[in-house]
Scaffold this motif. Structure first.
Motif, PDB file in Angstrom:
ATOM      1  N   TRP A   3       0.835  -1.198   0.000  1.00 32.70           N
ATOM      2  CA  TRP A   3       0.000   0.000   0.000  1.00 32.70           C
ATOM      3  C   TRP A   3       0.874   1.254   0.000  1.00 32.70           C
ATOM      4  N   LEU A  59       1.495   2.839   3.370  1.00 34.22           N
ATOM      5  CA  LEU A  59       2.416   2.107   4.229  1.00 34.22           C
ATOM      6  C   LEU A  59       3.855   2.360   3.787  1.00 34.22           C
ATOM      7  N   TRP A  86      -2.347  -3.485   8.147  1.00 33.59           N
ATOM      8  CA  TRP A  86      -1.462  -4.379   7.382  1.00 33.59           C
ATOM      9  C   TRP A  86      -1.288  -5.703   8.107  1.00 33.59           C
ATOM     10  N   ILE A 108      -2.402   2.226  10.117  1.00 33.50           N
ATOM     11  CA  ILE A 108      -2.080   1.569   8.847  1.00 33.50           C
ATOM     12  C   ILE A 108      -1.287   0.281   9.085  1.00 33.50           C
ATOM     13  N   VAL A 109      -0.387   0.290  10.061  1.00 33.89           N
ATOM     14  CA  VAL A 109       0.383  -0.926  10.367  1.00 33.89           C
ATOM     15  C   VAL A 109      -0.533  -1.983  10.981  1.00 33.89           C
ATOM     16  N   SER A 145      10.724  -0.585  11.181  1.00 31.66           N
ATOM     17  CA  SER A 145       9.312  -0.900  10.972  1.00 31.66           C
ATOM     18  C   SER A 145       8.677  -1.533  12.206  1.00 31.66           C
TER      19      SER A 145
END
Length: 104
Positions: A26, A29, A76, A72-73, A64
């Motif tokens: 994405w 991301l 994901w 968003i993480v 990360s």
């Protein structure tokens, strides 16, 4: 620039779907990772053990693995949870690796 490495675990038979989802990473991301100082990020697969080996070059305070509180993480992680071993919060089971050799 700091180099970080860690391992994660892919579920059996999920290599192609894992590759596909990462090839379609994405944009938001990708932007978050770059904004956090992740300039390089590679993930390798040991097919014999289904172990994923991740490597990052990071400038800043972390990589990360330190972004887990962002929406968003979390999204994901939920998207990837069916492909890999995860913790109860859907974060990948991730084990930091110690660097024992580096050559420039």
């Amino acid at each position: 620039m700091e180099r970080l490495a860690f391992k994660m675990y892919l579920n059996e038979g999920q290599k192609e779907e894992y590759r596909k989802r990462h090839n379609e990473l994405w944009p938001e991301l990708r932007q978050l990772l770059k904004g956090a100082g992740v300039s390089e990020y590679s993930i390798f697969l040991d097919e014999e053990t289904s172990t994923l080996f991740a490597f990052q070059k990071v400038s800043g305070d972390g990589g990360s693995q330190d972004l887990g509180q962002t929406e968003i993480v979390k999204k994901w992680w939920a998207f990837m949870a069916d492909l890999m071993k995860t913790n109860p919060d859907n974060s990948p089971v991730s084990i930091p690796l110690e660097e024992v050799f580096y050559m420039e």
